[in-house]
Write a protein that holds these residues in place. Sequence first.
Motif, PDB file in Angstrom:
ATOM      1  N   ASN A   1      34.224 -55.786  -9.512  1.00  0.00           N
ATOM      2  CA  ASN A   1      35.308 -56.292 -10.554  1.00  0.00           C
ATOM      3  C   ASN A   1      35.076 -57.817 -11.125  1.00  0.00           C
ATOM      4  O   ASN A   1      35.353 -57.943 -12.255  1.00  0.00           O
ATOM      5  CB  ASN A   1      36.636 -56.043  -9.632  1.00  0.00           C
ATOM      6  CG  ASN A   1      37.148 -54.776  -9.339  1.00  0.00           C
ATOM      7  OD1 ASN A   1      36.571 -54.057  -9.936  1.00  0.00           O
ATOM      8  ND2 ASN A   1      38.122 -54.723  -8.546  1.00  0.00           N
ATOM      9  N   SER A   2      34.624 -58.592 -10.104  1.00  0.00           N
ATOM     10  CA  SER A   2      34.772 -60.173 -10.826  1.00  0.00           C
ATOM     11  C   SER A   2      33.476 -60.148 -11.762  1.00  0.00           C
ATOM     12  O   SER A   2      33.421 -60.874 -12.647  1.00  0.00           O
ATOM     13  CB  SER A   2      34.625 -61.172  -9.834  1.00  0.00           C
ATOM     14  OG  SER A   2      33.797 -60.842  -8.606  1.00  0.00           O
ATOM     15  N   VAL A   3      32.234 -59.480 -11.590  1.00  0.00           N
ATOM     16  CA  VAL A   3      31.210 -59.361 -12.209  1.00  0.00           C
ATOM     17  C   VAL A   3      31.732 -58.862 -13.758  1.00  0.00           C
ATOM     18  O   VAL A   3      31.263 -59.467 -14.917  1.00  0.00           O
ATOM     19  CB  VAL A   3      29.938 -58.903 -11.636  1.00  0.00           C
ATOM     20  CG1 VAL A   3      28.925 -58.657 -12.809  1.00  0.00           C
ATOM     21  CG2 VAL A   3      29.474 -59.642 -10.560  1.00  0.00           C
ATOM     22  N   ASP A   4      32.282 -57.779 -13.637  1.00  0.00           N
ATOM     23  CA  ASP A   4      32.758 -57.177 -15.114  1.00  0.00           C
ATOM     24  C   ASP A   4      33.797 -57.840 -15.723  1.00  0.00           C
ATOM     25  O   ASP A   4      33.765 -58.319 -16.786  1.00  0.00           O
ATOM     26  CB  ASP A   4      33.440 -55.795 -14.638  1.00  0.00           C
ATOM     27  CG  ASP A   4      32.490 -54.495 -15.023  1.00  0.00           C
ATOM     28  OD1 ASP A   4      31.240 -54.707 -15.219  1.00  0.00           O
ATOM     29  OD2 ASP A   4      33.012 -53.277 -14.631  1.00  0.00           O
ATOM     30  N   ALA A   5      34.678 -58.716 -14.758  1.00  0.00           N
ATOM     31  CA  ALA A   5      35.619 -59.688 -15.535  1.00  0.00           C
ATOM     32  C   ALA A   5      34.698 -60.605 -16.260  1.00  0.00           C
ATOM     33  O   ALA A   5      35.168 -61.041 -17.298  1.00  0.00           O
ATOM     34  CB  ALA A   5      36.595 -59.997 -14.409  1.00  0.00           C
TER      35      ALA A   5
END
Length: 225
Positions: free
Chosen positions: A10-14
């Motif tokens: 999630n944090s990489v996509d964000a």
Amino acid sequence: MAGMEQELWNSVDAYFSSLLVEQDEALSKAARAHVEFDLPDLAVSAPQGKLLHLLARLGRARSILEIGTFGGYSSIWLARALPSDGRLVTIEWERSFAEAAAARLAEAGVAHLVEQHVGRALDILPTLDRPGTAPFDMVFIDANKSDIPAYFDWARKLARPGAVVVVDNVVLGGAVAEPDHPDAGVQGVRRFHEQLAGRTDVVATSIQTVGTKGYDGFTLALITG
Ligand SMILES: C[S@@+](CC[C@H](N)C(=O)[O-])C[C@H]1O[C@@H](n2cnc3c(N)ncnc32)[C@H](O)[C@@H]1O
């Protein structure tokens, strides 16, 4: 461990989305369609939406077919890749989803480029086999998994040589690799891959992905013949 991995994805996509994927109000609202219908998140992720947009632009698509509209999120990304005289034909089984998508497409300023069909895709696809509608330059298949082999047959019939076909959700948590899996969707995705392997008029690959949608994947196919 799975929860920690999901947080990382999630944090990489964000991070990527914050720099590379601009979302206006129409896209943001379409991305939340599942909340309105109290469903799991069915739309492609923001980076995947942009990938569809880029593929359409790379192929200079003027006509795109989408099977599975839901709230119109991927439809907006695809329609925004079209030239001013282009056309997206999109099919959705559930009328209330199609109505929500229509509202978002209007807010996105692309309603004039989009022809929405409501009904069972296998009933609607034969009606698209007419001059002025087919052939399509790109097809995005993102509906029920058990019918993917039939959808791909239609994509092959309705797309021109050189067209790209994208099929979403082909990993199914890894179940695709289980020959005897009891789920009809898994067996549909397996038959689809066997179908691809036997074709000489299609070049294809399938890619596993991670991100906000968890562990998933898609097939990319080029119609050559
Ligand atoms: C994964 S969602 C589509 C998400 C959308 N492409 C997006 O990324 O925003 C799949 C959609 O296919 C629709 N669907 C399922 N079976 C169908 C069928 N036989 N004919 C037409 N639509 C169908 C579902 O109602 C659902 O809205």
